[in-house]
Scaffold this motif. Sequence first.
Motif, PDB file in Angstrom:
ATOM      1  N   SER B  48       0.715  -1.161   0.009  1.00 44.89           N
ATOM      2  CA  SER B  48      -0.159  -0.144  -0.013  1.00 44.89           C
ATOM      3  C   SER B  48       0.705   1.316   0.101  1.00 44.89           C
ATOM      4  O   SER B  48       0.258   2.280  -0.291  1.00 44.89           O
ATOM      5  CB  SER B  48      -0.913  -0.120   1.208  1.00 44.89           C
ATOM      6  N   LYS B  51       0.399   3.359  -3.078  1.00 45.19           N
ATOM      7  CA  LYS B  51      -1.031   4.092  -3.470  1.00 45.19           C
ATOM      8  C   LYS B  51      -0.968   5.589  -3.850  1.00 45.19           C
ATOM      9  O   LYS B  51      -1.786   5.830  -4.772  1.00 45.19           O
ATOM     10  CB  LYS B  51      -2.228   4.060  -1.947  1.00 45.19           C
ATOM     11  N   ALA B  55      -2.619   6.463  -7.288  1.00 47.02           N
ATOM     12  CA  ALA B  55      -3.839   7.361  -7.487  1.00 47.02           C
ATOM     13  C   ALA B  55      -3.322   8.566  -8.559  1.00 47.02           C
ATOM     14  O   ALA B  55      -4.024   9.369  -8.647  1.00 47.02           O
ATOM     15  CB  ALA B  55      -3.699   8.023  -5.968  1.00 47.02           C
ATOM     16  N   CYS B  74      -5.667   7.337  -1.630  1.00 44.34           N
ATOM     17  CA  CYS B  74      -4.113   7.207  -1.400  1.00 44.34           C
ATOM     18  C   CYS B  74      -4.140   6.253  -0.039  1.00 44.34           C
ATOM     19  O   CYS B  74      -3.039   6.059   0.321  1.00 44.34           O
ATOM     20  CB  CYS B  74      -3.433   8.086  -1.252  1.00 44.34           C
ATOM     21  N   CYS B 131      -8.941  -0.817   1.359  1.00 45.16           N
ATOM     22  CA  CYS B 131      -8.435  -0.197   0.040  1.00 45.16           C
ATOM     23  C   CYS B 131      -9.582   0.392  -0.900  1.00 45.16           C
ATOM     24  O   CYS B 131      -9.533   0.629  -1.953  1.00 45.16           O
ATOM     25  CB  CYS B 131      -7.663  -1.344  -0.757  1.00 45.16           C
ATOM     26  N   LYS B 134      -9.189   3.659  -2.661  1.00 44.78           N
ATOM     27  CA  LYS B 134      -8.342   3.139  -3.836  1.00 44.78           C
ATOM     28  C   LYS B 134      -8.898   2.620  -5.123  1.00 44.78           C
ATOM     29  O   LYS B 134      -9.013   3.183  -6.108  1.00 44.78           O
ATOM     30  CB  LYS B 134      -6.975   2.486  -3.743  1.00 44.78           C
TER      31      LYS B 134
END
Lengths: 329, 329
Positions: B48, B51, B55, B74, B131, B134
């Motif tokens: 992660s 992220k 993004a 994010c 998540c 995301k």
Amino acid sequence: MTTQPGQVVFTRGGLPESVHTVHVAVVNASGKVVAACGDAGLVTFPRSSSKPVQALPLALAAPELPGDELAVACASHAGTPEHLAVVARLLARSGSTVADLRCGTHPPFDPGAAADLIRQGEAPTPLHHNCSGKHAGMLLACVRHGWPREGYTEHGHPLQVRIRELHAELGGVGLEDVQAGTDGCSVPAFALPLHATARIFARLAAPQGELAPALERIFQAMTAHPFLIAGPGRLDTTLMPLVPGLAAKMGAEAFYGLALRQTPRGPLGVAFKIVDGGERARPHVALAVLEALGVPVTPELRALAPATLTNWAGREVGGVEAQVGLTWG
Amino acid sequence: MTTQPGQVVFTRGGLPESVHTVHVAVVNASGKVVAACGDAGLVTFPRSSSKPVQALPLALAAPELPGDELAVACASHAGTPEHLAVVARLLARSGSTVADLRCGTHPPFDPGAAADLIRQGEAPTPLHHNCSGKHAGMLLACVRHGWPREGYTEHGHPLQVRIRELHAELGGVGLEDVQAGTDGCSVPAFALPLHATARIFARLAAPQGELAPALERIFQAMTAHPFLIAGPGRLDTTLMPLVPGLAAKMGAEAFYGLALRQTPRGPLGVAFKIVDGGERARPHVALAVLEALGVPVTPELRALAPATLTNWAGREVGGVEAQVGLTWG
């Protein structure tokens, strides 16, 4: 990728992602280190893998104790109603109450039991602490030995002094080799060489001397009540019924002690410590060790340490590879 | 006891109990590795911590997006009602619904939010997945770029192909150096050298080139909404407000990426990986790295990585010692 001896590698997409390192000691019925991986002399804390030793003064002083109560005194239980009922019975036997327990309080390890408490709007009590059976057993041991219940968790209390001596005696090391810290439940946690803890479990596998009857009762209690020793889905509980003649006890920070009565090399005691305390690596190391010791690994046993990892959507995303590579001495 | 560089040692009674090993890479605004501990070339998964890169297609295609929605895109959020409200808003922006999310389902990371669901007798939904922001952002990115929403998590989907290219571009490595696995939420998880992830965070700290405006918006969104990035008591959320000019993003298996705008050596990007995936060591490494980089360590900051360990009964039983010992290049 190549997994090295003494490693458990969690992979993702075929690449290593995280790596655990393990030290293993294997001792036979004569007390000799017969196999090892890494440093068999590593001084470390067995934590709750000490519980069979911590229950010895109880077993010695209360020969009439039912097996389920002796088992829960050796347990790191999951706090289900079934566990609590046995702890309550053991606690009452010394005329003690929950208020006498000095273990502290945490929510039940079992997620179902924890959710039930939330649903009922109830707070956990010291009975739910995974060590409450050990503490209830310690209170009864104090009463039977004529020691004060007051201060039973303190390093200088006669019960704790005796437990430290027992670690040295059964571990085959000097008292100066048994160092002390304090455990999560406030009793002394002893640190000793890995081979000494393996030797303690070899004594459980093949009891000798004047402690033999008490050691035998502890072994029988643990193996007869695997659910009480841990709880739903937990390794001790799932592993013991699958390996004839095995008593197993987990300790915090990824320690494991195993007493094996039936191996091609006779009774053996095993102790291992995953260096970083990573509990998830334990079943993988346990399976690899059992296989290396010649225990038949059935599909049911293999299923305790799945070689594939799936994600939240149920998709296979990685795997686990364990190598213990025992060196036979 | 002596803690070695690159180690976090958890002690009990003054003795080492468990040891975590860490690799660290530090990169400056020019993309140069200026400091390291262990292997800065370790190929591993930022999980992660990717992220902010994942993004980027969203930030590029939706310049009008409010900062809170970009932040939650994010995030590895804790599933509180506040998080869910922002995710739902972002999801609606592309005309998508919860049924379009392919992240899977898990209970909220936040224990309070998880207990509330139990009390309400409700099951978690994909919105509660850490998540989900995301994924909601990925769905909007697909709509804006004219890519199909169908199959947005697949390795061959144009969005995921673009995200892989962005890892290589920002990481200063070839596309062949960005390998792929699958993440816990079913999108590709990329593996790349640690210094490349540190370089990505250096780009967030000092945006350059045509991606600079989008990188700047991501940095501003993350630092303006630390609660949305993680949640109550979680490290990103507690750390960012205490260090001026810091955007930080945790990744599973104990990865960490930090973009630091204000250090005595100028803007820096940091990436570290704790070898065994032991999340508990992360705050200790983060603090040691920040201190080594000359960030003033206030008492509030120090409190995020307590040097003493207490047990369930509130008693002090051990400590934590972290040494990163950065080598400056």
